[in-house]
Design a protein around this motif. Sequence first.
Motif, short mmCIF file in Angstrom:
data_model
loop_
_atom_site.label_atom_id
_atom_site.label_comp_id
_atom_site.label_asym_id
_atom_site.label_seq_id
_atom_site.Cartn_x
_atom_site.Cartn_y
_atom_site.Cartn_z
N VAL A 162 0.83 -1.21 0.00
CA VAL A 162 0.00 0.00 0.00
C VAL A 162 0.87 1.26 0.00
O VAL A 162 0.61 2.21 -0.75
CB VAL A 162 -0.96 0.00 1.20
CG1 VAL A 162 -1.73 1.32 1.28
CG2 VAL A 162 -1.93 -1.17 1.11
N LEU A 163 1.91 1.27 0.82
CA LEU A 163 2.77 2.45 0.88
C LEU A 163 3.50 2.68 -0.44
O LEU A 163 3.66 3.82 -0.89
CB LEU A 163 3.77 2.31 2.03
CG LEU A 163 3.17 2.28 3.44
CD1 LEU A 163 4.27 2.09 4.48
CD2 LEU A 163 2.39 3.56 3.73
N ALA A 164 3.94 1.59 -1.07
CA ALA A 164 4.61 1.71 -2.37
C ALA A 164 3.66 2.23 -3.43
O ALA A 164 4.01 3.10 -4.24
CB ALA A 164 5.19 0.36 -2.78
N HIS A 214 10.78 0.54 -5.69
CA HIS A 214 10.38 1.26 -6.91
C HIS A 214 11.16 2.57 -6.95
O HIS A 214 10.89 3.48 -6.15
CB HIS A 214 8.88 1.53 -6.90
CG HIS A 214 8.04 0.29 -6.93
ND1 HIS A 214 7.71 -0.37 -8.09
CD2 HIS A 214 7.47 -0.43 -5.91
CE1 HIS A 214 6.96 -1.42 -7.79
NE2 HIS A 214 6.82 -1.48 -6.48
N THR A 215 12.10 2.66 -7.86
CA THR A 215 12.97 3.84 -7.90
C THR A 215 13.12 4.42 -9.30
O THR A 215 13.95 5.30 -9.51
CB THR A 215 14.37 3.48 -7.36
OG1 THR A 215 14.94 2.43 -8.16
CG2 THR A 215 14.31 3.02 -5.91
N LEU A 216 12.30 3.95 -10.25
CA LEU A 216 12.42 4.45 -11.62
C LEU A 216 11.04 4.86 -12.14
O LEU A 216 10.11 4.06 -12.15
CB LEU A 216 13.01 3.36 -12.52
CG LEU A 216 13.13 3.72 -14.02
CD1 LEU A 216 14.11 4.87 -14.22
CD2 LEU A 216 13.53 2.49 -14.83
N GLN A 263 11.87 2.33 -1.20
CA GLN A 263 12.76 1.19 -0.98
C GLN A 263 12.39 0.53 0.34
O GLN A 263 12.56 1.11 1.40
CB GLN A 263 14.21 1.65 -0.96
CG GLN A 263 14.65 2.32 -2.27
CD GLN A 263 16.09 2.73 -2.28
OE1 GLN A 263 16.97 1.88 -2.09
NE2 GLN A 263 16.36 4.00 -2.48
N GLY A 264 11.86 -0.69 0.23
CA GLY A 264 11.46 -1.43 1.41
C GLY A 264 12.08 -2.80 1.43
O GLY A 264 12.95 -3.13 0.62
N GLY A 265 11.62 -3.61 2.35
CA GLY A 265 12.16 -4.96 2.48
C GLY A 265 11.57 -5.93 1.48
O GLY A 265 12.17 -6.98 1.20
N TYR A 266 10.40 -5.61 0.93
CA TYR A 266 9.73 -6.51 -0.01
C TYR A 266 9.61 -5.91 -1.40
O TYR A 266 9.62 -6.64 -2.40
CB TYR A 266 8.31 -6.84 0.50
CG TYR A 266 8.29 -7.39 1.90
CD1 TYR A 266 8.64 -8.72 2.16
CD2 TYR A 266 7.93 -6.58 2.98
CE1 TYR A 266 8.63 -9.21 3.46
CE2 TYR A 266 7.90 -7.08 4.28
CZ TYR A 266 8.25 -8.38 4.51
OH TYR A 266 8.24 -8.87 5.81
#
Length: 335
Positions: A113-115, A138-140, A132-135
Amino acid sequence: MKVDITAEQALDPELAVDAEKRGYDAVWFGETSHDPMVSIALAAKDTSRVMLGTGVTIALARSPMTMAVSANDLQLVSEGRLILGLGSQVKAHITRRFSMPWTQPVGQMREFVLAMRAIWRSWHEDEPLDFQGGYYSHTLMTPFFNPGPNRYGPPPVLLAGVGSKMTTLAGEVADGFMCHGFATERYLREVVVPSLGAGRAKSGRDLDGFEISGLPFVVTGTNEEEMAASAAGVRDQIAFYAATPAYRPVLELHGWGDLQTELNAMTKAGRWKEMGDVIDDDVLNAFAVVAEPDQVAAEVLRRYRDVFTRMHLYLKAPLDAEVKSAIREDLQADA
């Protein structure tokens, strides 16, 4: 309280057209043998007022990016009428049916949800995408793939759950909670609502404005034969859910934990047709409103008026549309 309806068939926009004409507030499409998002896209073209919800879309079978894109498009197509209901499903379906990873569902759902919200912000607010999380990571987000701001904004996100941990998470990160049909009035009051409140407190908010969508079982019929058929269908459905280990806490609250063990063993033995017979009248009446059609609304509201902000009835009854509409009118008149 808003009164919704569950579409019993997918890929048929006339269901939503009829629901809108009859005054329902929303139509919910589940993810079973069809993708609810396709059903919503079809329904959106021929309706203009009724809200359209996924009840539910399986989040952990997708990535936050694919979900963000699909939901954004549906929000546009429906002119802001999408309600995005998300569920985690259980491990066997995620790993064996969808072939997707299952690590820690509450943690995964939180990041999902946060992503997804981070992706929407990158489109709506021109914010650099850097989740950037543990699971999930998404950075692009290049201009070519950025649809830009949605003039209707992002859709409300409702999480579905049964256990207290997922319920608390819904209070923390979602706009609402979708109660499972496998929930008694006592479980809702003693576990669900306090857990939602705890989640809201984590984010510095209370339950004001937070949607709680109910799905109570209803046993009803216009004659003895219909009542019996409805009761048998609801007993079967309760038994199916009660066999699931993750739902055991609901039974344990009532001292019925051994029922889950018994029913789970029956599923492994392939005794599916016998399971409904294990659900006695005490269990049936705890999970379901049992009443004639003209008494359904009064009993539903007596139990749930101060719990739910919206609801759609879990009917296992061969009722025609006119009887269902009469129940809906009674609910809306008295809610």
